[in-house]
Design a protein around this motif. Sequence first.
Motif, PDB file in Angstrom:
ATOM      1  N   LEU A 119       0.959  -1.278  -0.332  1.00 27.98           N
ATOM      2  CA  LEU A 119       0.055   0.045   0.022  1.00 27.98           C
ATOM      3  C   LEU A 119       0.751   1.243  -0.061  1.00 27.98           C
ATOM      4  CD1 LEU A 119      -1.467   0.753   3.635  1.00 27.98           C
ATOM      5  CD2 LEU A 119       0.126  -1.209   3.051  1.00 27.98           C
ATOM      6  N   LEU A 125       1.722   4.748   1.537  1.00 26.89           N
ATOM      7  CA  LEU A 125       1.242   5.671   2.626  1.00 26.89           C
ATOM      8  C   LEU A 125       2.049   7.017   2.552  1.00 26.89           C
ATOM      9  CD1 LEU A 125       1.155   3.059   5.374  1.00 26.89           C
ATOM     10  CD2 LEU A 125      -0.979   4.146   4.283  1.00 26.89           C
ATOM     11  N   LYS A 147      -2.966  -7.731   5.268  1.00 28.63           N
ATOM     12  CA  LYS A 147      -3.859  -6.490   5.347  1.00 28.63           C
ATOM     13  C   LYS A 147      -3.970  -5.738   6.513  1.00 28.63           C
ATOM     14  CE  LYS A 147      -8.271  -4.188   3.506  1.00 28.63           C
ATOM     15  NZ  LYS A 147      -7.391  -3.167   3.006  1.00 28.63           N
ATOM     16  N   ASP A 162      -7.107  -0.280  10.290  1.00 28.27           N
ATOM     17  CA  ASP A 162      -6.781   1.255  10.176  1.00 28.27           C
ATOM     18  C   ASP A 162      -5.755   1.685  11.136  1.00 28.27           C
ATOM     19  OD1 ASP A 162      -8.739   1.494   8.160  1.00 28.27           O
ATOM     20  OD2 ASP A 162     -10.453   1.733   9.473  1.00 28.27           O
ATOM     21  N   GLN A 196      -3.267   0.329  12.334  1.00 23.51           N
ATOM     22  CA  GLN A 196      -1.765   0.114  11.593  1.00 23.51           C
ATOM     23  C   GLN A 196      -1.428   1.229  10.826  1.00 23.51           C
ATOM     24  OE1 GLN A 196      -2.447  -3.958  11.094  1.00 23.51           O
ATOM     25  NE2 GLN A 196      -1.023  -4.485  12.897  1.00 23.51           N
ATOM     26  N   GLU A 197      -2.531   1.361   9.711  1.00 25.98           N
ATOM     27  CA  GLU A 197      -2.044   2.315   8.630  1.00 25.98           C
ATOM     28  C   GLU A 197      -1.775   3.773   9.144  1.00 25.98           C
ATOM     29  OE1 GLU A 197      -4.766   2.784   5.371  1.00 25.98           O
ATOM     30  OE2 GLU A 197      -5.044   0.555   5.297  1.00 25.98           O
ATOM     31  N   LYS A 198      -2.517   4.191  10.249  1.00 25.19           N
ATOM     32  CA  LYS A 198      -2.440   5.440  10.885  1.00 25.19           C
ATOM     33  C   LYS A 198      -0.978   5.594  11.487  1.00 25.19           C
ATOM     34  CE  LYS A 198      -7.104   6.405  11.736  1.00 25.19           C
ATOM     35  NZ  LYS A 198      -8.303   6.636  12.718  1.00 25.19           N
ATOM     36  N   THR A 237       1.534   5.828   8.961  1.00 28.22           N
ATOM     37  CA  THR A 237       1.651   6.790   8.157  1.00 28.22           C
ATOM     38  C   THR A 237       2.318   8.364   8.937  1.00 28.22           C
ATOM     39  OG1 THR A 237      -0.450   6.607   7.114  1.00 28.22           O
ATOM     40  CG2 THR A 237       0.424   8.803   7.217  1.00 28.22           C
ATOM     41  N   CYS A 295       4.733  -2.470  12.481  1.00 30.62           N
ATOM     42  CA  CYS A 295       4.379  -1.252  11.917  1.00 30.62           C
ATOM     43  C   CYS A 295       5.671  -0.434  11.715  1.00 30.62           C
ATOM     44  CB  CYS A 295       3.237  -0.564  12.413  1.00 30.62           C
ATOM     45  SG  CYS A 295       1.698  -1.326  12.388  1.00 30.62           S
ATOM     46  N   SER A 306       7.311   0.433   7.924  1.00 32.41           N
ATOM     47  CA  SER A 306       7.186   1.912   7.657  1.00 32.41           C
ATOM     48  C   SER A 306       8.686   2.442   7.639  1.00 32.41           C
ATOM     49  CB  SER A 306       6.441   2.651   8.511  1.00 32.41           C
ATOM     50  OG  SER A 306       6.778   2.516   9.724  1.00 32.41           O
TER      51      SER A 306
END
Length: 213
Positions: free
Chosen positions: A17, A19, A29, A32, A34-36, A39, A64, A68
């Motif tokens: 993905l 970011l 996948k 949310d 984890q995505e935040k 990011t 994470c 990242s």
Amino acid sequence: KKSILKGRPSITPPTSLFLNGVQVHFPFKPYDVQEKYMTSVLRALQNSEHALLESPTGTGKTLCLLCSALAWQQAERAKYGSAGVTQQPSVAAAASDGLTGKSQTNSSKPSHHRPPIIIYASRTHSQLSQVVRELRNTRYRPRHAVLGSREHMCVHPKVNPLAAKSKSNPNVESVSSSEVNHGCNKLNKERKCIYRNNLDDAAGHGGTWTPPD
């Protein structure tokens, strides 16, 4: 403590993905939260800022942070090359429970840009071991080294009782960290540590030394 991320199938496909403009490879996948988290890590690195991040237990903070930070490092290397010259700021990063970055800009002439190095610091050696295990679950395979005190890293059985115990000697008596340091310094000073001597010889010839079994 139980993970709050329950209900995910036991096997899920790896995910890629974008970011903050960086392609991040994740073992599954991400949720949310984890995505935040990722990011926020990327934003701190890209802006050369400090970041103090926290997330509930079981939300995969280590995974994470690794994905990242390593995705950003990979993007930086692709952008500037392994040893390119650029007009852009040079960036160095350190990764722990927070991330720090420093940038220097010289607009009058190009500067030599070195690929960023990530330093992951932890309070205990067992936590670093967990980080290495998490790293194996990712697609990223960076060159890395684990640093620790002589009590954890010394492999000489006469100096470090932990090394002796690992060689089927469970009755060995423990010694203090200062005794391990003293014994290690004494052997090195007298050039009687075969492990250190072999390492120095390999380094002097530009080779790689593999510890004996």
